[in-house]
Write a protein that holds these residues in place. Structure first.
Motif, PDB file in Angstrom:
ATOM      1  N   ALA A 175      14.344  -0.511  -3.518  1.00  0.00           N
ATOM      2  CA  ALA A 175      14.618  -1.937  -2.955  1.00  0.00           C
ATOM      3  C   ALA A 175      13.386  -2.735  -3.189  1.00  0.00           C
ATOM      4  O   ALA A 175      13.345  -4.014  -3.462  1.00  0.00           O
ATOM      5  N   TYR A 176      11.936  -2.063  -2.935  1.00  0.00           N
ATOM      6  CA  TYR A 176      10.813  -2.809  -3.097  1.00  0.00           C
ATOM      7  C   TYR A 176      10.706  -3.196  -4.537  1.00  0.00           C
ATOM      8  O   TYR A 176      10.158  -4.631  -4.783  1.00  0.00           O
ATOM      9  N   GLU A 177      11.078  -2.341  -5.593  1.00  0.00           N
ATOM     10  CA  GLU A 177      10.687  -2.750  -6.851  1.00  0.00           C
ATOM     11  C   GLU A 177      11.640  -3.845  -7.236  1.00  0.00           C
ATOM     12  O   GLU A 177      11.556  -4.870  -8.072  1.00  0.00           O
ATOM     13  N   ARG A 178      12.980  -3.849  -6.825  1.00  0.00           N
ATOM     14  CA  ARG A 178      13.782  -4.905  -7.049  1.00  0.00           C
ATOM     15  C   ARG A 178      13.305  -6.246  -6.398  1.00  0.00           C
ATOM     16  O   ARG A 178      13.314  -7.505  -7.036  1.00  0.00           O
ATOM     17  N   HIS A 179      12.659  -6.110  -5.193  1.00  0.00           N
ATOM     18  CA  HIS A 179      11.931  -7.583  -4.540  1.00  0.00           C
ATOM     19  C   HIS A 179      10.861  -7.691  -5.404  1.00  0.00           C
ATOM     20  O   HIS A 179      10.744  -9.100  -5.404  1.00  0.00           O
ATOM     21  N   LEU A 180       9.974  -6.970  -5.890  1.00  0.00           N
ATOM     22  CA  LEU A 180       8.805  -7.495  -6.627  1.00  0.00           C
ATOM     23  C   LEU A 180       9.371  -8.275  -7.860  1.00  0.00           C
ATOM     24  O   LEU A 180       8.594  -9.190  -8.126  1.00  0.00           O
ATOM     25  N   GLU A 181      10.558  -8.100  -8.322  1.00  0.00           N
ATOM     26  CA  GLU A 181      11.054  -8.883  -9.578  1.00  0.00           C
ATOM     27  C   GLU A 181      11.276 -10.289  -9.122  1.00  0.00           C
ATOM     28  O   GLU A 181      11.330 -11.281  -9.813  1.00  0.00           O
ATOM     29  N   VAL A 182      11.485 -10.534  -8.213  1.00  0.00           N
ATOM     30  CA  VAL A 182      11.796 -12.013  -7.342  1.00  0.00           C
ATOM     31  C   VAL A 182      10.703 -12.569  -6.417  1.00  0.00           C
ATOM     32  O   VAL A 182      11.110 -13.461  -5.881  1.00  0.00           O
ATOM     33  N   CYS A 183       9.778 -11.931  -6.017  1.00  0.00           N
ATOM     34  CA  CYS A 183       8.617 -12.195  -4.999  1.00  0.00           C
ATOM     35  C   CYS A 183       7.392 -12.512  -5.608  1.00  0.00           C
ATOM     36  O   CYS A 183       6.706 -11.195  -5.597  1.00  0.00           O
TER      37      CYS A 183
ATOM     38  N   VAL B 281       0.844  -1.226   0.055  1.00  0.00           N
ATOM     39  CA  VAL B 281       0.125  -0.075  -0.053  1.00  0.00           C
ATOM     40  C   VAL B 281       1.029   1.162   0.037  1.00  0.00           C
ATOM     41  O   VAL B 281       0.631   2.209  -0.694  1.00  0.00           O
ATOM     42  N   ALA B 282       2.009   1.279   1.008  1.00  0.00           N
ATOM     43  CA  ALA B 282       2.876   2.467   0.743  1.00  0.00           C
ATOM     44  C   ALA B 282       3.327   2.529  -0.529  1.00  0.00           C
ATOM     45  O   ALA B 282       3.534   3.799  -1.093  1.00  0.00           O
ATOM     46  N   TYR B 283       3.777   1.546  -1.249  1.00  0.00           N
ATOM     47  CA  TYR B 283       4.365   1.675  -2.550  1.00  0.00           C
ATOM     48  C   TYR B 283       3.510   2.525  -3.577  1.00  0.00           C
ATOM     49  O   TYR B 283       3.844   3.073  -4.175  1.00  0.00           O
ATOM     50  N   LEU B 284       2.037   1.717  -3.385  1.00  0.00           N
ATOM     51  CA  LEU B 284       1.289   2.190  -4.367  1.00  0.00           C
ATOM     52  C   LEU B 284       0.676   3.745  -4.237  1.00  0.00           C
ATOM     53  O   LEU B 284       0.425   4.565  -4.801  1.00  0.00           O
TER      54      LEU B 284
ATOM     55  N   PRO C 155       4.449 -13.491  -4.599  1.00  0.00           N
ATOM     56  CA  PRO C 155       3.435 -13.157  -3.645  1.00  0.00           C
ATOM     57  C   PRO C 155       3.264 -11.735  -3.527  1.00  0.00           C
ATOM     58  O   PRO C 155       2.054 -11.028  -3.726  1.00  0.00           O
ATOM     59  N   CYS C 156       4.250 -10.854  -3.466  1.00  0.00           N
ATOM     60  CA  CYS C 156       4.305  -9.526  -3.337  1.00  0.00           C
ATOM     61  C   CYS C 156       3.853  -8.772  -4.578  1.00  0.00           C
ATOM     62  O   CYS C 156       3.137  -7.972  -4.642  1.00  0.00           O
ATOM     63  N   GLU C 157       4.488  -9.458  -5.746  1.00  0.00           N
ATOM     64  CA  GLU C 157       4.051  -9.026  -7.228  1.00  0.00           C
ATOM     65  C   GLU C 157       2.557  -9.010  -7.221  1.00  0.00           C
ATOM     66  O   GLU C 157       1.950  -8.063  -7.844  1.00  0.00           O
ATOM     67  N   HIS C 158       1.976 -10.094  -6.968  1.00  0.00           N
ATOM     68  CA  HIS C 158       0.643 -10.392  -7.206  1.00  0.00           C
ATOM     69  C   HIS C 158      -0.287  -9.468  -6.097  1.00  0.00           C
ATOM     70  O   HIS C 158      -1.269  -8.982  -6.571  1.00  0.00           O
ATOM     71  N   ALA C 159       0.017  -9.228  -4.922  1.00  0.00           N
ATOM     72  CA  ALA C 159      -0.432  -8.310  -3.917  1.00  0.00           C
ATOM     73  C   ALA C 159      -0.574  -6.956  -4.671  1.00  0.00           C
ATOM     74  O   ALA C 159      -1.586  -6.352  -4.552  1.00  0.00           O
ATOM     75  N   VAL C 160       0.587  -6.524  -5.023  1.00  0.00           N
ATOM     76  CA  VAL C 160       0.640  -4.924  -5.804  1.00  0.00           C
ATOM     77  C   VAL C 160      -0.367  -5.098  -7.012  1.00  0.00           C
ATOM     78  O   VAL C 160      -1.047  -4.044  -7.211  1.00  0.00           O
ATOM     79  N   ARG C 161      -0.213  -5.988  -7.780  1.00  0.00           N
ATOM     80  CA  ARG C 161      -1.099  -5.718  -8.820  1.00  0.00           C
ATOM     81  C   ARG C 161      -2.815  -5.795  -8.392  1.00  0.00           C
ATOM     82  O   ARG C 161      -3.633  -5.400  -9.251  1.00  0.00           O
ATOM     83  N   GLN C 162      -3.079  -6.702  -7.409  1.00  0.00           N
ATOM     84  CA  GLN C 162      -4.442  -6.703  -7.049  1.00  0.00           C
ATOM     85  C   GLN C 162      -4.600  -5.224  -6.570  1.00  0.00           C
ATOM     86  O   GLN C 162      -5.826  -4.651  -6.849  1.00  0.00           O
TER      87      GLN C 162
END
Ligand code: ZN
Length: 93
Positions: A24-32, A10-13, A34-41
């Motif tokens: 750091a979060y965007e790098r993490h999204l590339e390899v995670c 939520v903080a990211y969005l 579940p987090c990438e899915h949560a952001v897309r939702q």
């Protein structure tokens, strides 16, 4: 092991992360996934909310005596929406 980025979506969005944390979060999204899915939702939900016409949204608010109170009411409504989004995306019940 818990994911240290699990609650950052939520903080990211909302654009609340510092530039360094955002990278750091965007790098993490590339390899995670579940987090990438949560952001897309969440991005889909915020996209829907952003399409609500401002005049219509303000017209649904109750009459309040001053612009300051009106701003406070809008802030409460927005924060309530964020809490609901957090509950919908993070609760596992
Ligand atoms: Zn993650």
């Amino acid at each position: 092991m818990t994911d240290p980025f699990r609650e950052w979506d939520v903080a990211y969005l909302m654009g609340s992360l510092s530039p360094e944390d955002r990278r750091a979060y965007e790098r993490h999204l590339e390899v995670c996934p579940p987090c990438e899915h949560a952001v897309r939702q969440l991005a889909g939900m915020t996209g829907i909310l952003s399409r609500v016409p401002k005049d219509w949204a303000l017209g649904t608010l109750p009459d309040v005596p001053s612009p300051r109170v009106r701003v406070l009411v809008v802030a409460v409504v927005v924060l309530t929406g964020v809490v609901v989004l957090l509950l919908l995306t993070h609760c596992t019940w």
